[in-house]
Motif scaffolding. Structure first.
Motif, PDB file in Angstrom:
ATOM      1  N   MET A  24      13.606  15.752  -8.755  1.00 38.78           N
ATOM      2  CA  MET A  24      13.112  14.977  -7.617  1.00 38.78           C
ATOM      3  C   MET A  24      13.001  13.514  -8.013  1.00 38.78           C
ATOM      4  O   MET A  24      12.772  13.200  -9.173  1.00 38.78           O
ATOM      5  CB  MET A  24      11.760  15.530  -7.126  1.00 38.78           C
ATOM      6  N   ARG A  25      13.222  12.657  -7.013  1.00 40.73           N
ATOM      7  CA  ARG A  25      13.096  11.240  -7.335  1.00 40.73           C
ATOM      8  C   ARG A  25      12.638  10.441  -6.111  1.00 40.73           C
ATOM      9  O   ARG A  25      12.914  10.806  -4.966  1.00 40.73           O
ATOM     10  CB  ARG A  25      14.405  10.687  -7.884  1.00 40.73           C
ATOM     11  N   LEU A  26      11.935   9.369  -6.424  1.00 38.70           N
ATOM     12  CA  LEU A  26      11.469   8.474  -5.380  1.00 38.70           C
ATOM     13  C   LEU A  26      12.504   7.374  -5.231  1.00 38.70           C
ATOM     14  O   LEU A  26      12.770   6.634  -6.171  1.00 38.70           O
ATOM     15  CB  LEU A  26      10.104   7.898  -5.788  1.00 38.70           C
ATOM     16  N   ASN A  27      13.121   7.282  -4.054  1.00 39.25           N
ATOM     17  CA  ASN A  27      14.141   6.253  -3.831  1.00 39.25           C
ATOM     18  C   ASN A  27      13.537   4.927  -3.401  1.00 39.25           C
ATOM     19  O   ASN A  27      13.947   3.876  -3.860  1.00 39.25           O
ATOM     20  CB  ASN A  27      15.125   6.694  -2.743  1.00 39.25           C
ATOM     21  N   LYS A  28      12.607   5.020  -2.441  1.00 43.31           N
ATOM     22  CA  LYS A  28      12.053   3.790  -1.858  1.00 43.31           C
ATOM     23  C   LYS A  28      10.548   3.940  -1.684  1.00 43.31           C
ATOM     24  O   LYS A  28      10.050   5.045  -1.433  1.00 43.31           O
ATOM     25  CB  LYS A  28      12.638   3.562  -0.454  1.00 43.31           C
ATOM     26  N   LEU A  29       9.871   2.819  -1.765  1.00 46.87           N
ATOM     27  CA  LEU A  29       8.427   2.818  -1.527  1.00 46.87           C
ATOM     28  C   LEU A  29       8.061   1.589  -0.706  1.00 46.87           C
ATOM     29  O   LEU A  29       8.531   0.478  -0.984  1.00 46.87           O
ATOM     30  CB  LEU A  29       7.676   2.785  -2.859  1.00 46.87           C
ATOM     31  N   GLN A  30       7.245   1.810   0.324  1.00 43.30           N
ATOM     32  CA  GLN A  30       6.725   0.692   1.103  1.00 43.30           C
ATOM     33  C   GLN A  30       5.214   0.758   1.116  1.00 43.30           C
ATOM     34  O   GLN A  30       4.639   1.805   1.418  1.00 43.30           O
ATOM     35  CB  GLN A  30       7.224   0.784   2.541  1.00 43.30           C
ATOM     36  N   LEU A  31       4.594  -0.345   0.772  1.00 40.38           N
ATOM     37  CA  LEU A  31       3.139  -0.398   0.771  1.00 40.38           C
ATOM     38  C   LEU A  31       2.672  -1.495   1.704  1.00 40.38           C
ATOM     39  O   LEU A  31       3.271  -2.576   1.754  1.00 40.38           O
ATOM     40  CB  LEU A  31       2.610  -0.697  -0.640  1.00 40.38           C
ATOM     41  N   ARG A  32       1.596  -1.185   2.433  1.00 44.19           N
ATOM     42  CA  ARG A  32       0.948  -2.227   3.230  1.00 44.19           C
ATOM     43  C   ARG A  32      -0.538  -2.159   2.958  1.00 44.19           C
ATOM     44  O   ARG A  32      -1.157  -1.100   3.118  1.00 44.19           O
ATOM     45  CB  ARG A  32       1.218  -1.973   4.708  1.00 44.19           C
ATOM     46  N   ASP A  33      -1.089  -3.246   2.496  1.00 42.14           N
ATOM     47  CA  ASP A  33      -2.533  -3.329   2.225  1.00 42.14           C
ATOM     48  C   ASP A  33      -3.039  -2.218   1.313  1.00 42.14           C
ATOM     49  O   ASP A  33      -4.127  -1.678   1.515  1.00 42.14           O
ATOM     50  CB  ASP A  33      -3.319  -3.366   3.544  1.00 42.14           C
ATOM     51  N   PHE A  34      -2.233  -1.862   0.345  1.00 43.98           N
ATOM     52  CA  PHE A  34      -2.659  -0.909  -0.671  1.00 43.98           C
ATOM     53  C   PHE A  34      -3.058  -1.700  -1.923  1.00 43.98           C
ATOM     54  O   PHE A  34      -2.240  -2.455  -2.466  1.00 43.98           O
ATOM     55  CB  PHE A  34      -1.532   0.067  -1.013  1.00 43.98           C
ATOM     56  N   ARG A  35      -4.338  -1.567  -2.344  1.00 47.09           N
ATOM     57  CA  ARG A  35      -4.843  -2.340  -3.497  1.00 47.09           C
ATOM     58  C   ARG A  35      -4.496  -3.818  -3.343  1.00 47.09           C
ATOM     59  O   ARG A  35      -4.762  -4.389  -2.312  1.00 47.09           O
ATOM     60  CB  ARG A  35      -4.270  -1.775  -4.814  1.00 47.09           C
ATOM     61  N   ASN A  36      -3.854  -4.418  -4.364  1.00 46.69           N
ATOM     62  CA  ASN A  36      -3.555  -5.849  -4.236  1.00 46.69           C
ATOM     63  C   ASN A  36      -2.169  -6.113  -3.626  1.00 46.69           C
ATOM     64  O   ASN A  36      -1.677  -7.229  -3.671  1.00 46.69           O
ATOM     65  CB  ASN A  36      -3.708  -6.575  -5.584  1.00 46.69           C
ATOM     66  N   TYR A  37      -1.556  -5.067  -3.031  1.00 44.02           N
ATOM     67  CA  TYR A  37      -0.263  -5.265  -2.360  1.00 44.02           C
ATOM     68  C   TYR A  37      -0.458  -5.459  -0.868  1.00 44.02           C
ATOM     69  O   TYR A  37      -0.852  -4.539  -0.163  1.00 44.02           O
ATOM     70  CB  TYR A  37       0.655  -4.054  -2.610  1.00 44.02           C
ATOM     71  N   GLU A  38      -0.135  -6.651  -0.412  1.00 45.98           N
ATOM     72  CA  GLU A  38      -0.245  -6.904   1.026  1.00 45.98           C
ATOM     73  C   GLU A  38       0.935  -6.255   1.752  1.00 45.98           C
ATOM     74  O   GLU A  38       0.764  -5.525   2.711  1.00 45.98           O
ATOM     75  CB  GLU A  38      -0.266  -8.416   1.270  1.00 45.98           C
ATOM     76  N   ALA A  39       2.114  -6.536   1.258  1.00 39.11           N
ATOM     77  CA  ALA A  39       3.311  -5.900   1.799  1.00 39.11           C
ATOM     78  C   ALA A  39       4.335  -5.807   0.680  1.00 39.11           C
ATOM     79  O   ALA A  39       4.649  -6.808   0.038  1.00 39.11           O
ATOM     80  CB  ALA A  39       3.866  -6.706   2.952  1.00 39.11           C
ATOM     81  N   LEU A  40       4.809  -4.589   0.438  1.00 40.82           N
ATOM     82  CA  LEU A  40       5.758  -4.391  -0.651  1.00 40.82           C
ATOM     83  C   LEU A  40       6.827  -3.418  -0.202  1.00 40.82           C
ATOM     84  O   LEU A  40       6.541  -2.406   0.438  1.00 40.82           O
ATOM     85  CB  LEU A  40       5.035  -3.811  -1.876  1.00 40.82           C
ATOM     86  N   SER A  41       8.065  -3.717  -0.527  1.00 43.11           N
ATOM     87  CA  SER A  41       9.142  -2.799  -0.222  1.00 43.11           C
ATOM     88  C   SER A  41      10.059  -2.771  -1.436  1.00 43.11           C
ATOM     89  O   SER A  41      10.572  -3.803  -1.855  1.00 43.11           O
ATOM     90  CB  SER A  41       9.883  -3.304   1.026  1.00 43.11           C
ATOM     91  N   LEU A  42      10.215  -1.586  -2.015  1.00 46.53           N
ATOM     92  CA  LEU A  42      10.934  -1.492  -3.285  1.00 46.53           C
ATOM     93  C   LEU A  42      11.907  -0.334  -3.285  1.00 46.53           C
ATOM     94  O   LEU A  42      11.644   0.712  -2.678  1.00 46.53           O
ATOM     95  CB  LEU A  42       9.929  -1.229  -4.414  1.00 46.53           C
ATOM     96  N   GLU A  43      13.017  -0.527  -3.986  1.00 44.17           N
ATOM     97  CA  GLU A  43      13.926   0.599  -4.227  1.00 44.17           C
ATOM     98  C   GLU A  43      13.927   0.876  -5.719  1.00 44.17           C
ATOM     99  O   GLU A  43      13.845  -0.057  -6.518  1.00 44.17           O
ATOM    100  CB  GLU A  43      15.335   0.251  -3.753  1.00 44.17           C
TER     101      GLU A  43
END
Ligand code: ATP
Ligand code: MG
Length: 366
Positions: free
Chosen positions: A1-20
């Motif tokens: 199993m693998r994580l391809n993409k992650l999107q965070l909004r207002d999680f801890r010190n991440y206001e908006a993050l989008s990562l592959e």
């Protein structure tokens, strides 16, 4: 199993993050307090709905935000899947989605994204207090067995209520009327926990012994022993038998629990010990032996999860490699040549040139 993409909004010190991410090694580098561990926490939470560091879910919501939103695209069970969590800054219950459909319980997302976290504190877990070992075991077992997760949650809930009764009975003796009911339920659910744990620790010990053996060149004989309440002579016994044993145990502590006003014993005090060639590690183990044994336990946990689901869980190494000497670093890296790995560290380019390097600064990718 693998994580391809992650999107965070207002999680801890991440206001908006989008990562592959890379399907192999992902190196997350950054100075202290930039959000490296927060990112691993997000990955672990996405898969299990549990944080390895937050005591309250609101801690994960960015300061002054109303809610945190986490979404990930995962390849597992032979298909692309999505998981999404919304965590509120307040009493409102969190929400879960799997592949766009709203879910009620974490059991409904089990097996989509399993993670194994390894952090510096884990290296000394065999020297630490029993609660650290219980946490390690419970975290692993909850992911392996959703029914265990549910039983543990229920056990803790009953235990909380019983604690309140024991605290209140001094001022209000009438509350003791409901105590037997709570004790009975506690024994039933507690017996279930013991039964799961006995099997889990046996497998974990066997796997860990293989790793430890490989590292120590067959010199040390690794043995793991699960320890539960004294009236349980065989933790593999049928659940009904375990329930009676727990009842006998609680009865013998009934007076003492009333006098102290606290829940004194039970499976919530369980522990395990490790010995090397018959010598107890907690009392006599050297630092090196303790670390190697801890590494073996973590690799064993990964192995059990892999065996169970047929897929390699995502490994999260938080600052752990920099804590190890070169021989142990090599040992860990050589054991994880396949599967997806997230490695955090402060120095870029230290461990591997494979995969992807993600540089984090103040909750942003740079
Ligand atoms: P180190 O190398 O020291 O381990 P790190 O990069 O792993 O650092 P993290 O633990 O991920 O650092 O991030 C810590 C930062 O996140 C702290 O500065 C902390 O104030 C901030 N932080 C934690 N929770 C929140 C929150 N709910 N809202 C905003 N910021 C937060
Ligand atoms: Mg950190």
């Amino acid at each position: 199993m693998r994580l391809n993409k992650l999107q965070l909004r207002d999680f801890r010190n991440y206001e908006a993050l989008s990562l592959e991410f890379d399907p192999g090694v992902n190196l997350i580098v950054g100075k202290n307090a930039q959000g490296k561990t927060n990112l691993l926490e997000a990955v672990a939470y996405l898969g299990a709905g549990k944080s390895f560091r937050a005591l309250k879910q609101t801690e994960m919501v960015r300061f002054s935000a109303d809610f945190a939103d986490l979404e990930g695209e995962i390849f597992s069970q032979n298909r692309l899947q999505t998981l999404r969590w919304v965590i509120f800054n307040g009493a409102r219950p969190r929400q879960i989605w799997r592949n766009g459909a709203k879910k009620k319980t974490t059991a409904e997302i089990a097996g989509v994204l399993n993670t194994v976290l390894f952090c510096p504190e884990d290296l000394m877990v065999l020297k630490a207090g029993a609660s650290a070992r219980r946490r390690l075991g419970d975290q692993a077992l909850c992911q392996l067995r959703p029914n265990y997760d549910a039983a543990l949650t229920e056990y803790n809930r009953i235990l909380d209520q019983k604690s309140r009764i024991l605290k209140d009975h001094f001022e209000n003796p009438a509350v003791l009327e409901i105590l037997p009911e709570y004790n009975a339920r506690l024994c039933q659910v507690g017996a279930l926990l013991i039964s799961y744990r006995a099997r889990f620790y046996k497998s974990l010990g066997e796997e860990a012994a293989r790793f430890h053996n490989a590292f120590s060149g067959g010199v040390e004989d690794f043995d793991l022993q699960y320890k539960t309440v004294s009236t349980v002579s065989d933790p593999f016994a049928p659940v009904a038998e375990l329930t009676s044993a727990l009842q006998a145990h609680l009865e013998s502590h009934y007076r003492a629990e009333l006098e102290t006003g606290t829940c004194l014993t039970g499976p919530h005090k369980d522990d395990f010990s490790v010995s090397l060639s018959g010598i107890d590690l907690k009392a006599y183990g050297s630092q090196g032996q303790t670390r190697t044994a801890a590494i073996s336990l973590k690799l064993a946990q990964r192995e059990l999860q892999k065996r169970e689901s047929g897929e390699e869980p995502v490994l999260l190494l938080d600052d752990v490699l920099s804590e190890l000497d070169p021989a142990r670093q090599d040992f860990v890296l050589n054991q994880i040549t396949s599967g997806q790995v997230f490695i955090t560290c402060c120095e870029p380019g230290q461990y591997t040139k494979l995969g992807k390097t993600i540089e984090i600064e103040k909750g942003n990718v740079i």
